[in-house]
Design an enzyme around this catalytic site. Structure first.
Site, short mmCIF file in Angstrom:
data_model
loop_
_atom_site.label_atom_id
_atom_site.label_comp_id
_atom_site.label_asym_id
_atom_site.label_seq_id
_atom_site.Cartn_x
_atom_site.Cartn_y
_atom_site.Cartn_z
N SER A 277 0.86 -1.18 0.00
CA SER A 277 0.00 0.00 0.00
C SER A 277 0.89 1.23 0.00
CB SER A 277 -0.88 -0.02 1.25
OG SER A 277 -1.31 1.29 1.56
N LYS A 283 0.93 -3.24 4.77
CA LYS A 283 0.04 -4.02 3.91
C LYS A 283 0.76 -4.88 2.89
CE LYS A 283 -3.98 -3.76 3.65
NZ LYS A 283 -4.84 -2.71 3.13
N GLU A 290 -7.31 -10.48 -6.58
CA GLU A 290 -8.40 -9.52 -6.77
C GLU A 290 -8.64 -9.26 -8.25
OE1 GLU A 290 -8.24 -6.64 -2.93
OE2 GLU A 290 -6.42 -6.76 -4.09
#
Ligand code: ARG
Length: 468
Positions: A277, A283, A290
């Site tokens: 991130s 993260k 996804e």
């Protein structure tokens, strides 16, 4: 020179001319267009329309076009070519003069595009089946390696019963084997040759359709010229097959995403397929998964576009059909690009088997086995269910598992409990209880793995036959 300018006195509107061209995307059909054109040329020669010398010039010219396209991608930057058929005709005339214009004798772009697209779909199916072989292999290897480790199986996303990790992995193998099978089945209907169908009513020359079809590796000629030029059901079927594959992949991706969250902690995402991130330093995001989940929307969208395109379309060829190309290409590219990535991911992703196994052994997932124990002792199933439900309630109050309840407490719920109860509730016993073909008892999973291996191997063997 255009392919159709004779009856026109006015030039096309410039914007319209540009807008209606398909060459920017159908140029990728060039290898198929060249192969089909050579088959048509040879049929013309056999029918006495071309001399041997003319055929040799045409075949040589078509080969040269293919070589030019390969060695120089800019060769294809032709702002005038309307479509791949026009491009080839133009280039052939540049290379061999007016003889090039003889190639279009007795044929129509309507049969050509139907042929090119069938060849494209067939090649796509062969590539995808091959890639699916590798993808399935990755699951089989993981299933083998997982050995006797178990995990929770969920219904309603609530822990339901323990299963072997291998059993879970093999569930995906079944889905992907069916997807591969669907493509093989679709291939049978794809692999027929429209050449000789003309614009709609069939060629006006005595072209040997059988020979043309064999030359292009088809199983035979299509049966009806109207159908052959009008329908794109082979593309609809193929992309529907891809949608099903994409849907299966999206379910796999979703499970992997869930299992990689700290709440589950079953899966450690490989860094090679994750991103960070820009804001939160801690993260590690499951971007590959996804995107795989997201791409399913795209492929289903392509299938919907194709279906909508042919809905209510009168026979035979209509220019609407040009719009089948981009969704077809997009769906094929999307899936062909995904499979090697997910295969790479699956080869290196780490399963926290200890944690999975531990989760499988707690959380009352042995409650069914506990009820089965009472049923064995002659308690009617409904009453056994009710009794174990009460035992679960008691254990929940005490913050323990079912097997930790004292025999006296159990007997207060039902007199049929005895000292053998606790030994029936261990993870190996619960797994072994599902002793049915297709169930998770280790001896059946072992057989299922062997059986899946055989089917996957025949998938790859078939592939070698098809391409070799
Ligand atoms: N580019 C056209 C397509 O993709 C080729 C067929 C054109 N046929 C015609 N009659 N205009 O459909």
């Amino acid at each position: 020179m255009k392919m159709w300018s004779g009856r026109f006195r006015q030039p096309l509107d410039r914007e319209f001319e540009k807008w209606q061209r398909s060459f920017p995307y159908d140029r990728r059909l060039l290898p198929f267009e060249l192969a089909a054109s050579q088959a048509h040329g040879r049929a013309l020669e056999r029918a006495g329309v071309l001399t041997q010398a003319e055929l040799a010039a045409i075949v040589g010219g078509l080969d040269a076009i293919g070589q030019n396209a390969e060695s120089n991608p800019e060769f294809l930057d032709d702002p005038e070519a309307e479509d791949v058929h026009h491009f080839v005709e133009k280039q052939l005339a540049i290379l061999i003069g007016d003889t090039g214009y003889k190639l279009h004798t007795g044929r129509s772009r309507n049969e050509q595009i139907a042929t090119d697209l069938r060849l494209f779909v067939r090649a796509g199916i062969d590539t995808l089946r091959n890639l699916l072989g590798g993808w399935i292999e990755a699951f089989l290897i993981r299933a083998e390696r997982a050995g006797s480790a178990a995990m929770p199986a969920y219904t309603h996303l609530q822990p339901a019963e323990p299963v072997l990790i291998a059993h879970w992995l093999l569930s995906y193998v079944e889905m992907f084997l069916r997807d591969a099978d669907r493509l093989a089945d679709c291939r049978k209907r794809v692999n027929l040759c429209p050449l000789g169908s003309g614009a709609v009513a069939g060629a006006t020359l005595t072209l040997n359709r059988q020979v043309m079809s064999v030359e292009l590796g088809f199983d035979g000629p299509t049966a009806n010229s109207i159908d052959a030029t009008a329908d794109r059901d082979f593309a609809v079927e193929f992309v529907n097959g891809l949608s099903q594959l994409a849907l299966h992949l999206s379910r796999w991706a979703e499970e992997m995403i869930l299992f990689s969250t700290p709440a589950y902690g079953f899966v450690e995402l490989p860094e090679a397929y994750s991103t960070g991130s820009s804001a939160m330093p801690q993260k590690k995001n499951p971007d590959l998964l996804e995107l795989v989940r997201g791409k399913a929307a795209r492929v289903v969208g392509c299938a919907t576009t194709l279906q909508t395109l042919v809905k209510g379309l009168p026979l035979a060829y209509n220019k609407d059909l040009q719009e089948t190309q981009e969704p077809l290409f997009d769906a094929a590219d999307t899936m062909i690009n995904i499979l090697p990535l997910v295969t790479g991911f699956m080869q290196i992703v780490e399963f926290n088997e200890a944690k999975m196994n531990q989760a499988a052994g707690s959380g009352f997932m042995n409650a069914w086995a506990a009820a089965a124990y009472l049923v064995d002792r002659g308690v009617p199933s409904r009453l056994a269910h009710e009794t174990i439900g009460k035992a679960v309630q008691l254990a929940t109050e005490r913050g323990c598992d079912l097997q930790k309840l004292a025999l006296a407490d159990l007997q207060a719920l039902h007199p049929s409990f005895d000292a053998a109860f606790h030994s029936r509730l261990g993870l190996p016993e619960v797994l072994a209880l599902h002793d049915v073909a297709g169930g998770t008892a280790p001896r059946h999973v072992k057989r299922a793995l062997q059986n899946a291996r055989e089917r996957a191997a025949s998938l790859r063997a078939h592939e070698q036959l098809a391409t070799g």
